[in-house]
Write a protein that holds these residues in place. Structure first.
Motif, mmCIF file in Angstrom:
data_model
loop_
_atom_site.group_PDB
_atom_site.id
_atom_site.type_symbol
_atom_site.label_atom_id
_atom_site.label_comp_id
_atom_site.label_asym_id
_atom_site.label_seq_id
_atom_site.Cartn_x
_atom_site.Cartn_y
_atom_site.Cartn_z
ATOM 1 N N GLN A 128 0.886 -1.242 0.084
ATOM 2 C CA GLN A 128 -0.088 0.032 -0.055
ATOM 3 C C GLN A 128 0.764 1.208 0.032
ATOM 4 O OE1 GLN A 128 -3.246 -0.713 -0.396
ATOM 5 N NE2 GLN A 128 -2.706 -2.909 -0.354
ATOM 6 N N VAL A 129 0.368 2.448 -0.664
ATOM 7 C CA VAL A 129 1.196 3.496 -0.770
ATOM 8 C C VAL A 129 0.518 4.720 -0.540
ATOM 9 C CG1 VAL A 129 2.569 4.936 -2.473
ATOM 10 C CG2 VAL A 129 2.347 2.553 -2.925
ATOM 11 N N TRP A 130 1.271 5.656 0.583
ATOM 12 C CA TRP A 130 0.758 6.848 1.200
ATOM 13 C C TRP A 130 1.880 7.758 0.957
ATOM 14 C CZ3 TRP A 130 -4.188 7.243 3.530
ATOM 15 C CH2 TRP A 130 -4.933 6.229 3.790
ATOM 16 N N ARG A 131 1.374 9.127 0.186
ATOM 17 C CA ARG A 131 2.357 10.121 0.307
ATOM 18 C C ARG A 131 1.882 11.486 0.423
ATOM 19 N NH1 ARG A 131 2.958 11.402 -6.183
ATOM 20 N NH2 ARG A 131 0.723 12.332 -5.796
ATOM 21 N N SER A 132 2.917 12.376 0.827
ATOM 22 C CA SER A 132 2.631 13.652 1.195
ATOM 23 C C SER A 132 3.573 14.453 0.280
ATOM 24 C CB SER A 132 2.911 13.907 2.750
ATOM 25 O OG SER A 132 1.925 13.635 3.631
ATOM 26 N N GLN A 133 3.244 15.660 -0.290
ATOM 27 C CA GLN A 133 3.870 16.536 -1.242
ATOM 28 C C GLN A 133 3.946 17.829 -0.321
ATOM 29 O OE1 GLN A 133 2.039 15.329 -4.772
ATOM 30 N NE2 GLN A 133 4.042 14.640 -5.653
ATOM 31 N N PHE A 134 4.961 18.545 -0.040
ATOM 32 C CA PHE A 134 4.997 19.600 0.256
ATOM 33 C C PHE A 134 4.687 20.723 -0.638
ATOM 34 C CE2 PHE A 134 6.529 17.765 4.283
ATOM 35 C CZ PHE A 134 6.040 18.437 4.909
ATOM 36 N N ASN A 135 5.294 20.592 -1.925
ATOM 37 C CA ASN A 135 5.176 21.722 -2.969
ATOM 38 C C ASN A 135 5.375 23.085 -2.472
ATOM 39 O OD1 ASN A 135 4.784 19.671 -4.935
ATOM 40 N ND2 ASN A 135 2.438 19.428 -4.240
ATOM 41 N N PHE A 136 6.682 23.261 -2.040
ATOM 42 C CA PHE A 136 6.736 24.588 -1.317
ATOM 43 C C PHE A 136 6.766 25.795 -2.560
ATOM 44 C CE2 PHE A 136 8.705 22.055 1.787
ATOM 45 C CZ PHE A 136 8.013 22.625 3.087
ATOM 46 N N LYS A 137 7.147 25.499 -3.693
ATOM 47 C CA LYS A 137 7.330 26.414 -4.674
ATOM 48 C C LYS A 137 5.752 26.916 -5.306
ATOM 49 C CE LYS A 137 11.772 25.162 -6.577
ATOM 50 N NZ LYS A 137 12.483 24.685 -7.584
ATOM 51 N N THR A 138 5.039 25.710 -5.478
ATOM 52 C CA THR A 138 3.555 26.173 -5.882
ATOM 53 C C THR A 138 2.618 26.302 -4.879
ATOM 54 O OG1 THR A 138 2.948 23.722 -5.912
ATOM 55 C CG2 THR A 138 3.965 24.664 -7.784
ATOM 56 N N LYS A 139 3.164 26.019 -3.619
ATOM 57 C CA LYS A 139 2.392 26.370 -2.353
ATOM 58 C C LYS A 139 0.824 25.598 -2.386
ATOM 59 C CE LYS A 139 4.286 30.541 -0.939
ATOM 60 N NZ LYS A 139 4.028 32.128 -0.638
ATOM 61 N N LYS A 140 0.860 24.375 -3.154
ATOM 62 C CA LYS A 140 -0.008 23.498 -3.264
ATOM 63 C C LYS A 140 -0.001 22.102 -2.560
ATOM 64 C CE LYS A 140 -1.823 25.712 -7.351
ATOM 65 N NZ LYS A 140 -2.523 25.693 -8.825
ATOM 66 N N SER A 141 0.209 22.045 -1.359
ATOM 67 C CA SER A 141 0.488 20.860 -0.584
ATOM 68 C C SER A 141 -0.448 19.863 -0.924
ATOM 69 C CB SER A 141 1.026 21.327 0.812
ATOM 70 O OG SER A 141 2.045 22.187 0.869
ATOM 71 N N SER A 142 -0.065 18.572 -0.531
ATOM 72 C CA SER A 142 -1.182 17.383 -0.560
ATOM 73 C C SER A 142 -0.563 16.239 0.544
ATOM 74 C CB SER A 142 -1.337 16.839 -1.727
ATOM 75 O OG SER A 142 -0.122 16.208 -2.266
ATOM 76 N N ALA A 162 10.527 13.020 -5.864
ATOM 77 C CA ALA A 162 10.750 14.522 -5.942
ATOM 78 C C ALA A 162 11.083 15.027 -4.648
ATOM 79 C CB ALA A 162 9.419 15.213 -6.243
ATOM 80 N N GLU A 163 11.637 16.281 -4.680
ATOM 81 C CA GLU A 163 12.102 17.085 -3.604
ATOM 82 C C GLU A 163 10.854 17.211 -2.468
ATOM 83 O OE1 GLU A 163 13.784 20.506 -4.478
ATOM 84 O OE2 GLU A 163 15.259 19.368 -5.870
ATOM 85 N N ASP A 164 11.305 17.232 -1.093
ATOM 86 C CA ASP A 164 10.242 17.362 -0.114
ATOM 87 C C ASP A 164 8.712 16.443 -0.177
ATOM 88 O OD1 ASP A 164 11.962 19.632 0.814
ATOM 89 O OD2 ASP A 164 11.145 20.897 -0.886
ATOM 90 N N GLU A 165 9.132 15.260 -0.193
ATOM 91 C CA GLU A 165 8.219 14.276 -0.256
ATOM 92 C C GLU A 165 8.346 13.477 0.975
ATOM 93 O OE1 GLU A 165 6.595 13.765 -4.656
ATOM 94 O OE2 GLU A 165 7.906 12.225 -3.900
ATOM 95 N N VAL A 166 7.250 12.628 1.419
ATOM 96 C CA VAL A 166 7.238 11.340 2.238
ATOM 97 C C VAL A 166 6.325 10.501 1.832
ATOM 98 C CG1 VAL A 166 6.813 11.121 4.836
ATOM 99 C CG2 VAL A 166 7.628 13.208 4.272
ATOM 100 N N TYR A 167 6.761 9.243 1.691
ATOM 101 C CA TYR A 167 5.931 8.216 1.062
ATOM 102 C C TYR A 167 6.174 6.974 2.424
ATOM 103 C CZ TYR A 167 5.826 9.110 -3.648
ATOM 104 O OH TYR A 167 5.554 9.800 -4.976
ATOM 105 N N THR A 168 5.024 6.452 2.392
ATOM 106 C CA THR A 168 4.979 5.026 3.215
ATOM 107 C C THR A 168 4.524 3.981 2.308
ATOM 108 O OG1 THR A 168 4.372 6.211 5.346
ATOM 109 C CG2 THR A 168 3.864 3.766 5.051
#
Length: 389
Positions: A128-142, A162-168
């Motif tokens: 199973q895959v879970w992801r967080s993306q900060f997207n500091f440049k676009t400021k559209k985090s998920s 990509a940069e500034d991501e966290v996966y489980t």
């Protein structure tokens, strides 16, 4: 990862203290306005979920942890019964700074990372895959989004990171993202007119709401010796300065209100319980708290059990603006009132002017406060503030 150790440190689960105090927002979420009900679900709560949703107490870290080729790191945990959870992060240095210790320079860039499962995990076919993306440049985090399960071939899989991501990636299928109202109550300033009589017979908590103790402990108290209007009060109860790790003050102090307050009137009934050496204060424009409270400045109106008063520009009592006789004594109630407007301050004792037009040297704004001259027993009642925005 270098020392085979990992930790997540949040100084509080919910940051519920005034934002101008040290370490603002240093919690998993922020709820610093009980008067408005506003709160913010911060990113740390979702990043924590990348581990806590897919492990349990008793799980252990595997020794096969380390750094990714183009920056970032990964850890793996198991319950020893065949379940596996892998947490991967690619946080850049500028978004990983901690107060201590300072981080050495490092770089993180986008990359493809291939993982090989071996031993008892080699037979796993899907994660199973879970992801967080900060997207500091676009400021559209998920944050904490579930993705299509990852298929494994011969125990291997490749991720495009990509940069500034966290996966489980995990064998656990019980992950669930919690929800909350899309629109929490809007933020609002602290009420400019505020009163608390502390008349709570059976309080659900020991401390009164909205105040924030910086040194000392102020608790609800039932004054059984007072047959009049001061049966229910607030009492400072710590009588010895604790052993501290910061430069705590020698006085006790509890702040309240809006840090941007400039012109205001603070009033409170006070009751000293230390003969001769006792002293209490009310204050306005208090500018510091936390580990910096020892050097707090503001306008402090003190009365003492030896029959004197003092007005100072600092909590330490070194910069004196006015002083004289007050006739105050221990074991009697006195009403203090402090008005600060512009660069001048005035004070009333029991409804009569005691001093006026003291020139305020520093601090243009800050909290209101109450406190004691030392770690001593003292009571407070009928606290009130009227402020201008």
């Amino acid at each position: 990862m270098t020392g085979s150790s990992s930790s997540t440190i949040s100084w509080n689960l919910v940051a519920s203290y005034y934002k101008d105090l040290p370490f603002s927002r240093d919690g998993l979420m922020t709820a610093e306005e009980p008067w408005s009900g506003s709160y913010v679900v911060e990113s740390p709560i979702w990043i924590t979920a990348h581990t806590t949703q897919f492990t349990q107490p008793g799980w252990s870290y595997l020794h096969t942890v380390g750094h990714l080729a183009q920056g970032g790191s990964y850890v793996a945990l198991t319950d020893g019964k065949g379940n596996l959870t892998v947490v991967i992060e690619t946080m850049t240095r500028d978004h990983s700074v901690c107060i201590r210790p300072p981080l050495p320079p490092f770089n993180v860039t986008s990359q493809n990372a291939t993982f090989h499962l071996q031993g008892s995990f080699a037979s796993i076919k899907e994660l199973q895959v879970w992801r967080s993306q900060f997207n500091f440049k676009t400021k559209k985090s998920s944050f904490f989004e579930t993705l299509t399960p990852q298929k494994l071939f011969d125990g291997s899989f490749t991720l495009e990171l990509a940069e500034d991501e966290v996966y489980t990636l995990t064998t656990m299928t019980t992950g669930q993202k919690g929800s909350y109202p899309d629109s929490p109550p809007p933020s609002a300033r602290f009420p400019k007119v505020y009163k608390d009589h502390f008349n709570v017979r059976n309080p659900p908590f020991s401390e009164a709401p909205d105040f924030a103790d910086q040194t000392g402990v102020f608790e609800y108290y039932i004054n059984m010796t007072d047959p009049g209007p001061h049966v229910f009060t607030l009492r400072q109860v710590v009588t010895e300065r604790p052993v501290t790790w910061a430069a705590d003050a020698d006085q006790t102090i509890r702040v309240i209100g809006d840090y941007q307050w400039e012109n205001l009137t603070v009033s409170c009934d006070v009751f000293m319980e230390s003969m001769k050496a006792g002293g209490v204060f009310i204050a306005a424009r208090v500018d510091k708290g936390g580990q910096s409270v020892r050097s707090a400045k503001g306008v402090f109106f003190w009365v003492f059990a030896d029959g004197t008063y003092k007005v100072t520009n600092d909590l330490a009592g070194q910069t004196v603006l006015a002083e004289g006789l007050s006739g105050t004594r221990a074991y009697g109630w006195h009403t203090l009132s402090l008005t600060v407007e512009g660069q001048y301050a005035s004070g009333l004792l029991n409804g009569y002017p005691l001093w006026k037009n003291a020139v305020v040297l520093t601090t243009k704004n800050g909290w209101a406060a109450i406190g004691t001259h030392s770690f001593e027993l003292a009571q407070f009642d009928n606290f009130a503030v009227v402020a201008e925005y």
